[in-house]
Enzyme design. Structure first.
Site, PDB file in Angstrom:
ATOM      1  N   GLN A 276     -29.290-134.303  -1.950  1.00  0.00           N
ATOM      2  CA  GLN A 276     -29.840-133.647  -2.945  1.00  0.00           C
ATOM      3  C   GLN A 276     -29.655-134.477  -4.124  1.00  0.00           C
ATOM      4  O   GLN A 276     -28.766-135.455  -4.378  1.00  0.00           O
ATOM      5  CB  GLN A 276     -29.565-132.451  -3.097  1.00  0.00           C
ATOM      6  CG  GLN A 276     -28.227-132.114  -3.571  1.00  0.00           C
ATOM      7  CD  GLN A 276     -27.670-130.642  -3.712  1.00  0.00           C
ATOM      8  OE1 GLN A 276     -28.503-129.696  -3.511  1.00  0.00           O
ATOM      9  NE2 GLN A 276     -26.458-130.576  -4.144  1.00  0.00           N
TER      10      GLN A 276
ATOM     11  N   GLY B 234     -23.003-123.931  -7.051  1.00  0.00           N
ATOM     12  CA  GLY B 234     -22.330-125.554  -7.316  1.00  0.00           C
ATOM     13  C   GLY B 234     -23.073-126.271  -6.462  1.00  0.00           C
ATOM     14  O   GLY B 234     -23.603-126.089  -5.477  1.00  0.00           O
ATOM     15  N   CYS B 235     -23.206-127.553  -6.791  1.00  0.00           N
ATOM     16  CA  CYS B 235     -23.680-128.705  -6.174  1.00  0.00           C
ATOM     17  C   CYS B 235     -23.208-128.970  -4.762  1.00  0.00           C
ATOM     18  O   CYS B 235     -24.064-129.028  -3.745  1.00  0.00           O
ATOM     19  CB  CYS B 235     -23.767-129.882  -6.936  1.00  0.00           C
ATOM     20  SG  CYS B 235     -21.978-130.434  -7.594  1.00  0.00           S
ATOM     21  N   TYR B 236     -22.105-129.151  -4.555  1.00  0.00           N
ATOM     22  CA  TYR B 236     -21.539-129.357  -3.128  1.00  0.00           C
ATOM     23  C   TYR B 236     -21.671-128.164  -2.288  1.00  0.00           C
ATOM     24  O   TYR B 236     -22.211-128.412  -1.094  1.00  0.00           O
ATOM     25  CB  TYR B 236     -19.921-129.777  -3.387  1.00  0.00           C
ATOM     26  CG  TYR B 236     -19.625-131.013  -3.705  1.00  0.00           C
ATOM     27  CD1 TYR B 236     -20.061-132.088  -3.249  1.00  0.00           C
ATOM     28  CD2 TYR B 236     -18.672-131.432  -4.983  1.00  0.00           C
ATOM     29  CE1 TYR B 236     -19.503-133.520  -3.702  1.00  0.00           C
ATOM     30  CE2 TYR B 236     -18.357-132.414  -5.462  1.00  0.00           C
ATOM     31  CZ  TYR B 236     -18.838-133.779  -4.657  1.00  0.00           C
ATOM     32  OH  TYR B 236     -18.576-134.685  -5.076  1.00  0.00           O
TER      33      TYR B 236
ATOM     34  N   THR C 273     -24.187-125.833  -2.181  1.00  0.00           N
ATOM     35  CA  THR C 273     -25.835-125.997  -1.732  1.00  0.00           C
ATOM     36  C   THR C 273     -25.910-126.752  -0.748  1.00  0.00           C
ATOM     37  O   THR C 273     -26.487-126.345   0.329  1.00  0.00           O
ATOM     38  CB  THR C 273     -26.426-126.585  -3.046  1.00  0.00           C
ATOM     39  OG1 THR C 273     -26.165-125.501  -4.031  1.00  0.00           O
ATOM     40  CG2 THR C 273     -27.754-126.414  -2.663  1.00  0.00           C
TER      41      THR C 273
END
Length: 359
Positions: free
Chosen positions: A325, A155-157, A159
């Site tokens: 990011q 998931g983005c968070y 990462t």
């Protein structure tokens, strides 16, 4: 590759009409070793990708088709840019045919199936495949990804959180004495594209513009993934409690996670700037900024870079780690391509040598 006559990796993308799907098309269309041969969409079958996204005119004219498992089996790798629950329906059959799977949803992220069912409201359909799946964070799990048939793209968070915490956890694991307090606070913000390409009331311009809001305060589905990363992937050996609160920011792209850590006397005695720089010195996509330079989301926009800033305040006994990011690139599609490169033994930067867009 399945067919030795092919000079490129044959790529299929399931669900190519969302934001992560079009990011995959953008990045893979410029990949020297990969070729998109199949795009699927339940709603746009028969239409060319460049018809749905005019930004792809002259770049990708592959037409969308219905998702056909036999057609997908002809691919060397299939990316699932789909809602949760889709990839696990096809993974077993694809793996049996020799096709590798990279899922950008959550089907293969959480090894604890009870946690998966709790947070995503789905019973897992292939727990045997899940048990062999690899969590796709190359900077932590590169060797396992290289051997994987199925990768769960992070998931983005998580990462930003896991990579932001990695040098701290690794340092703590080498010490008997505590370096940081038990409480880890992650204050995270994401651009609106993180919610996907769909018509939702809270995402329309008049609702989201000129507004800033928290969500998932009582609990967010990325929290168990962050915990898994800290406890299992990084093998944390110290007691801790993670408090994670995400926010929606009125911008299209970008993610900014600020991690607050209390330092003990032993932690204050260390040079955390130097520790972070050494930890990521050999990583191509994690950039530790010089001391005093703070990250901004535009430093990563449209690129696969995660930029980290470190601020150590020994007077207050606080370490602040800031990670930015592009939520659609390193936070999703770019990381998926990076995983593909590792899985096929390619240059990790292939297709990802993209400079951040400013302004």
């Amino acid at each position: 590759m399945k067919n030795s006559t092919h000079s490129h990796i044959q790529v299929g993308i399931v669900g190519g009409t969302g934001y992560t799907g079009v990011e995959l098309i953008r990045l893979l269309s410029n990949h020297p070793n990969a070729k998109i041969t199949l795009l699927t969409s339940r709603t746009e079958a028969g239409k060319a990708a460049s018809e749905i996204f005019p930004s792809l005119r002259g770049v990708c004219d592959v037409a969308f088709s219905d998702a056909d498992i036999e057609a997908l089996k002809s691919c060397d790798v299939v990316f699932f840019a789909t809602p949760h629950g889709v990839a696990m329906k096809a993974a077993r059959e694809l793996v049996a045919s020799g096709t590798k799977v990279i899922d950008l949803a959550a089907d293969f992220r959480l090894q604890d199936l009870a946690e998966f069912e709790k947070w995503y409201g789905l019973a897992h359909e292939c727990p045997d495949i899940m048990a062999k799946a690899v969590y796709g964070l190359p900077e932590v799990n590169r060797a396992a990804i290289a051997k994987a048939d199925v990768v769960g793209n992070p998931g983005c968070y998580p990462t930003t959180a896991i990579l932001g915490l990695k040098p701290v956890i690794d340092s703590q694991n080498t010490q008997d004495e505590a370096l940081i307090d038990k409480r880890i606070i992650i204050d995270a913000k994401s651009g609106i594209s993180g919610a996907g390409r769909s018509a939702k009331l809270n995402l329309i311009f008049s609702e989201s513009s000129d507004n800033f809001s928290a969500y998932g305060v009582a609990g967010h589905r990325h929290l168990p993934e962050i915990r898994q990363g800290v406890e299992t992937l990084l093998q944390s050996k110290f007691a801790h409690h993670i408090r994670f609160v995400p926010h929606l920011v009125p911008m299209i792209r970008g993610m900014y996670s600020t991690i607050h850590l209390g330092l003990t006397d032993a932690g204050c005695a260390l040079d955390w700037q130097a520790i972070f720089e050494k930890a990521y010195a050999d990583e191509q996509f994690v950039d530790v900024l010089p001391k005093g330079l703070l990250p901004e989301t535009r430093m990563s926009r449209a690129s696969n870079f995660l930029r980290i800033g470190v601020h150590q305040d020994n007077d207050e006994g606080v370490l602040t780690v800031m990670a930015v990011q592009d939520n659609l690139v390193k936070g999703a599609a770019g990381q998926a391509v990076q995983n593909m490169n590792v899985m096929f033994g390619l240059d990790e930067k292939a297709g990802l040598n993209v400079v951040a867009v400013v302004p």
